[in-house]
Structures are given as C-alpha cells and as structure tokens.
Design an enzyme around this catalytic site. Structure first.
Site, mmCIF file in Angstrom:
data_model
loop_
_atom_site.group_PDB
_atom_site.id
_atom_site.type_symbol
_atom_site.label_atom_id
_atom_site.label_comp_id
_atom_site.label_asym_id
_atom_site.label_seq_id
_atom_site.Cartn_x
_atom_site.Cartn_y
_atom_site.Cartn_z
ATOM 1 N N HIS A 227 -18.486 11.969 13.024
ATOM 2 C CA HIS A 227 -19.066 11.086 14.043
ATOM 3 C C HIS A 227 -19.952 11.850 15.021
ATOM 4 O O HIS A 227 -20.438 11.291 15.998
ATOM 5 C CB HIS A 227 -17.906 10.400 14.790
ATOM 6 C CG HIS A 227 -18.279 9.189 15.547
ATOM 7 N ND1 HIS A 227 -18.042 9.046 16.897
ATOM 8 C CD2 HIS A 227 -18.869 8.037 15.159
ATOM 9 C CE1 HIS A 227 -18.457 7.876 17.310
ATOM 10 N NE2 HIS A 227 -18.967 7.237 16.279
ATOM 11 N N LYS A 229 -23.049 13.818 16.835
ATOM 12 C CA LYS A 229 -24.509 13.702 16.977
ATOM 13 C C LYS A 229 -24.999 14.962 17.668
ATOM 14 O O LYS A 229 -24.779 15.145 18.873
ATOM 15 C CB LYS A 229 -24.908 12.475 17.794
ATOM 16 C CG LYS A 229 -24.523 11.132 17.166
ATOM 17 C CD LYS A 229 -23.235 10.608 17.711
ATOM 18 C CE LYS A 229 -22.908 9.235 17.133
ATOM 19 N NZ LYS A 229 -21.548 8.796 17.456
ATOM 20 N N ASP A 234 -34.812 25.328 18.055
ATOM 21 C CA ASP A 234 -35.186 26.714 18.376
ATOM 22 C C ASP A 234 -34.139 27.440 19.206
ATOM 23 O O ASP A 234 -34.450 28.467 19.815
ATOM 24 C CB ASP A 234 -36.526 26.741 19.126
ATOM 25 C CG ASP A 234 -37.693 26.311 18.242
ATOM 26 O OD1 ASP A 234 -37.504 26.251 17.010
ATOM 27 O OD2 ASP A 234 -38.770 26.026 18.791
ATOM 28 N N HIS A 413 -22.210 1.227 24.398
ATOM 29 C CA HIS A 413 -21.797 2.198 23.389
ATOM 30 C C HIS A 413 -21.561 3.583 23.991
ATOM 31 O O HIS A 413 -21.215 4.518 23.282
ATOM 32 C CB HIS A 413 -22.866 2.265 22.295
ATOM 33 C CG HIS A 413 -22.445 2.978 21.060
ATOM 34 N ND1 HIS A 413 -22.962 4.204 20.685
ATOM 35 C CD2 HIS A 413 -21.561 2.645 20.086
ATOM 36 C CE1 HIS A 413 -22.429 4.587 19.535
ATOM 37 N NE2 HIS A 413 -21.571 3.667 19.150
ATOM 38 N N LYS A 415 -19.980 6.809 25.792
ATOM 39 C CA LYS A 415 -18.643 7.425 25.786
ATOM 40 C C LYS A 415 -18.631 8.458 26.921
ATOM 41 O O LYS A 415 -18.963 9.622 26.735
ATOM 42 C CB LYS A 415 -18.350 8.132 24.460
ATOM 43 C CG LYS A 415 -18.504 7.219 23.217
ATOM 44 C CD LYS A 415 -19.815 7.447 22.544
ATOM 45 C CE LYS A 415 -19.906 6.903 21.137
ATOM 46 N NZ LYS A 415 -19.423 5.587 20.877
ATOM 47 N N ASP A 420 -13.952 12.263 40.486
ATOM 48 C CA ASP A 420 -14.003 12.936 41.791
ATOM 49 C C ASP A 420 -15.309 13.655 42.091
ATOM 50 O O ASP A 420 -15.296 14.666 42.823
ATOM 51 C CB ASP A 420 -12.842 13.935 41.904
ATOM 52 C CG ASP A 420 -11.489 13.257 42.038
ATOM 53 O OD1 ASP A 420 -11.446 12.012 42.028
ATOM 54 O OD2 ASP A 420 -10.483 13.976 42.144
#
Length: 495
Positions: A227, A229, A234, A413, A415, A420
């Site tokens: 899952h 990404k 470079d 979508h 996450k 604080d």
C-alpha cells in the site's frame, strides 16, 4: 439411480474436502500463525458458521505469507542502517542544540528507532499538500527536473489521463539518460493495462509488479497488499502520502466527487531513508542487484533541487508490514502520540477500525481531558468497512471524543494524526487493522511545531466542510444501521 449415487458420492467427497481444509485451517490459525486474537476468532467463526464460503475465503484471502527475511538487507545496506541508528542515538544524547520540541519527544524517537530501525534526521524541509492538484503539479514538475534517477512506487497506478502524463514523462526521462524504476501493486493496479506496461518496458523503464497474479486472474497473496506510495528523485526530493495515480484523485470520478487527500514533499536527509524503503521493496519484487554506492554516497543527497535550503525539521520514515509478526511499528507510533498528548489529538482516516489497544488508548486520552477529534468520510467506498468505522468511532463519543464526517460531495482519503502542535504523522497507513497487520505501509513522523500547526489548521479547515456527529445524532440511528454496524464490527478483524 447410478447417476444419483455418483452425485451423492461426489457431494460427500466435496463436503469432506471442505471440512478437512477448514479443520486444517483452524489448526494453522491456532497453533502456527501468530495472529491477533480478534483476527483468529473471526476466521474460526467464519470457517465454522459458513464452511463452504469460509473455505473459499480462507484460501483466497486468509492464508498467511512467508515472513522470515522477506526484505533481506545486504551487508552494504546493513552498514548504512546501523550507521544511521548510531547517528540517531548520538544526536539525541549529545547534540545540545536540538530543538526543544525534539528533546521533549526523545522517548518516541527511540521507540520507533528500536522497533523499526527508523533513522532520525533533522536536516529536512516539508511541504504539505492538502489539495490533490497541488500535489500532482509538484510531482510532475519534479519528475521533469530529474537528472540521474527516478524511483516511483504506488499501490494504484492507472493509465488514465494523469497516469499517461506520468508515463510520457518517464519515457522522456529515459531518453535523456535518466534511470527510471516503476513499482506498483498487482491487485491495486489491476486496471494498469499490459499495453502500457509493455510500452514502458520497451522504452527502457524498469517495471516491477508486487505479488504478481497468476494469469492475471489468480493471486495467491490477495490479502497482502503493498500500500506504499513512494517517489524519490535524484536522492534530493521525496514524496509520501495518501494519493495514488488515477483520475479519481483529481476529482474526476462522479462516484466520489472531490477527492480530499494529504501528501508530503520532502527534501533533506530523510529522502535517503525513503529511498532505502523503495530499494528493499524493489529488490524483493524484481531481484535486481543494485549498486548501492550509486544511491547512498553522501554526494547523492546534497540538495540541487529548486527548493529553498532545508530547514531543521526532525523526521523518521517508519514502515510496517506483515513480514514482521511481532511488531506493528506504525501503530506503535500512533499509540505513542496519543499517549503523549496533553491538549489534543486530531485524526483523519478513511477507515477507522481499531483493535482493543488503540480503542483503550483513545478512551484514556478522552478521560484525561485530551481533545480527541476523529474525521472520517461521509460516504463509503467499501460499505462493510465504513459501517465498522462508524461503530468504532461512535463508541468513542460516550467518552468525550468528537466525530466529524467530511463533505458529502467529497471523499476523505487522508491518513493523518497530529497532537499538541508538536508531532504529526502523514503517510499511507489508515487507522485500521488491515493497515497495521496486512498491508505494507510507510509513514513520515514529523517532529516540528511548524508542520504540526499547519496540519492542525488543515484539520480545522476541513471541519468547516464537515458535519459533526454528536452522541445524540449517533444514538438516533436506525435499527437497520445498528444491525449493519454490528455485523461489520464482528467481521472487522478480517475486513
């Protein structure tokens, strides 16, 4: 009569085979696989109550995977990782110029370093994209600016409008002499056509599919998805977050409407740690033996991008997955953040399915006077998962948590978790059991008041586009909705 006899005989054999498989599956769950108690109980119930369907489900999505040394670390990488962890320990113990915010959270940095070899770096800068268009504009620009190599990895990669833009850039960069690697998840990217894959390969792009399917229709590891990404360009610029490659992430799918996600652009020393994660995944998938000196010598990580000079932002790149049975590293990071919170914890996740540890941790935070706020989508993309999410989030209302459902014309979508004005985490891991136990995930844990405040303001702005679900509203839901939540919650360990 003979035909009837053979039919009955065949039926008996089939039933016997089903029950035998189920019996062996139960023994495997109880004595061989080290799964969470809730998951084990859920699978045993499915196998007993629905023997035929349960047998098929277990064979397709319930089996475990080989976990030992799945992502083998070579000697060269081991030296890099050990040096990084030693640098982390030395920096935390002896660097008297560390930001007070970092000093305050040494315990959490140590916890993630010890559980995940998560190197801690400070010479970093972060851009947060809460608008998908801004993320894709930045990604396309950085890909076009690549001079040496591109490492790009997505759970979902489609050859639609945005996908083809990226494909064209990758092919053009190869023509310019840039080394390009593209890694995608076979199941997540099932709409990524063979024609486009062949086009990339013929152009010189190196392509890998994680846990490939057999004959494009049978996948023996269906339940275990990569899952992550990750984009590294470079060695100078990295991207990590919730967006995949598909037009729906640009709001072009009417089923979801506007897509609300969060992604990061990283520069600085943390890019090396992100690149190590990519290379481990790449080598497991393709078996390519890379020359690590090309990617990890010091000169590869001096900033030559168009960004401003790096700031002094502390970051740990933390990965987790089912290849390690005894640790849920990203979940530990979430728990530690919640435990450390004194004023507030704000959580965004499209899926909100908790184990008992996380549930109790959030309840204790609420009872301690911490302002706990949870934001989930207003509509499902996976109904059972959504109903289970409503159940877990609703349970926290009686303890004082606040629950928001994001804009009905959009899909949330992102996450993210922030506490604080001190620490925030952005990455690929949802606040759910699947992300913690079954998926291969990666998150950036950021120790910066500046970035945490930005994430808090993003959350506050999202509240303006959300509906608050009070305890009164939640308790007035229909009997049918209560039934759906109950069934979904019962199945939640295997969703």
């Amino acid at each position: 009569m003979h035909l009837s006899f053979y039919k009955d005989f065949a039926y008996s054999i089939a039933i016997t085979i089903v029950y035998l498989i189920n019996f062996l599956a139960v023994l495997n769950l109880l004595f061989r696989e080290k799964r969470k108690t809730e998951t084990t109980i859920a699978w045993v119930m499915i196998l007993i109550i629905l023997p035929a369907a349960g047998c098929i489900l277990y064979l397709v999505v319930g089996r475990g995977i080989p976990k030992d040394n799945m992502f083998k670390i070579k000697e060269a990488e081991d030296k890099i990782i050990k040096k990084n962890i030693l640098d982390t320990q030395v920096r935390l113990e002896y660097d008297h110029e560390l930001d007070s915010n970092i000093v305050e959270h040494r315990d959490m940095i140590y916890a993630l370093a010890n559980s995940n070899d998560a190197n801690f770096t400070t010479n970093n800068d972060v851009d947060i994209y809460s608008e998908c268009n801004s993320f894709f504009d930045s990604l396309l620009e950085e890909l076009k600016n690549a001079k040496q190599y591109i490492n790009i990895q997505f759970y979902i990669f489609k050859d639609d409008e945005i996908g083809n833009k990226i494909i064209d850039i990758l092919i053009n960069k190869v023509k310019e002499g840039v080394e390009v690697r593209l890694l995608y998840d076979e199941v997540g990217s099932r709409l990524f056509t063979d024609k486009s894959v062949l086009k990339l390969k013929n152009a010189g792009v190196k392509v890998g599919a994680f846990f490939p399917s057999f004959l494009k229709i049978i996948n023996f590891n269906l339940n275990y998805r990569n899952h992550r990404k990750i984009v590294v360009i470079d060695g100078n610029v990295g991207f990590i977050g919730g967006n995949n490659i598909g037009d729906e992430y640009l709001g072009k799918d009417p089923r979801f409407g506007n897509w609300r996600d969060t992604h990061l652009r990283l520069t600085g020393d943390c890019v090396r740690d992100l690149n190590i994660r990519f290379i481990l995944d790449w080598r497991y998938t393709t078996k390519e033996d890379l020359d690590l000196n090309k990617y990890f010598n010091e000169t590869c990580y001096t900033s030559n991008s168009n960004s401003n000079p790096n700031k002094d932002i502390g970051i740990q790149i933390v990965s987790s997955g089912p290849d390690i049975t005894d640790l849920d590293e990203i979940k530990y990071g979430y728990i530690k953040m919640i435990q450390k919170a004194k004023r507030y914890v704000y959580i965004q996740s499209p899926y909100f399915i908790l184990d008992q540890t996380l549930t109790d941790t959030l309840k204790i935070a609420c009872l301690s006077g911490v302002d706990v706020r949870i934001m989930i989508p207003s509509k499902p993309d996976h109904p059972f998962v959504y109903w289970a999410s409503c159940s877990y989030a609703g349970e926290l209302l009686k303890f004082g948590a606040k629950l928001y459902t994001y804009d009905e014309g959009s899909f949330l979508h992102a996450k993210t978790i922030v506490m604080d004005d001190s620490i925030c985490s952005v990455g690929t891991a949802n606040m759910d059991i699947r992300s913690f136990e079954l998926n291969f995930e990666v998150n950036a844990f950021i120790y910066s008041s500046e970035i945490a405040k930005k994430q808090r303001l993003i959350f506050a702005n999202d509240i303006l586009n959300s509906k608050e679900i009070t305890a009164e509203i939640y308790n007035s839901r229909s009997t049918y909705m209560r039934f759906k939540e109950s069934i979904s919650r019962l199945l939640s360990p295997v969703l």
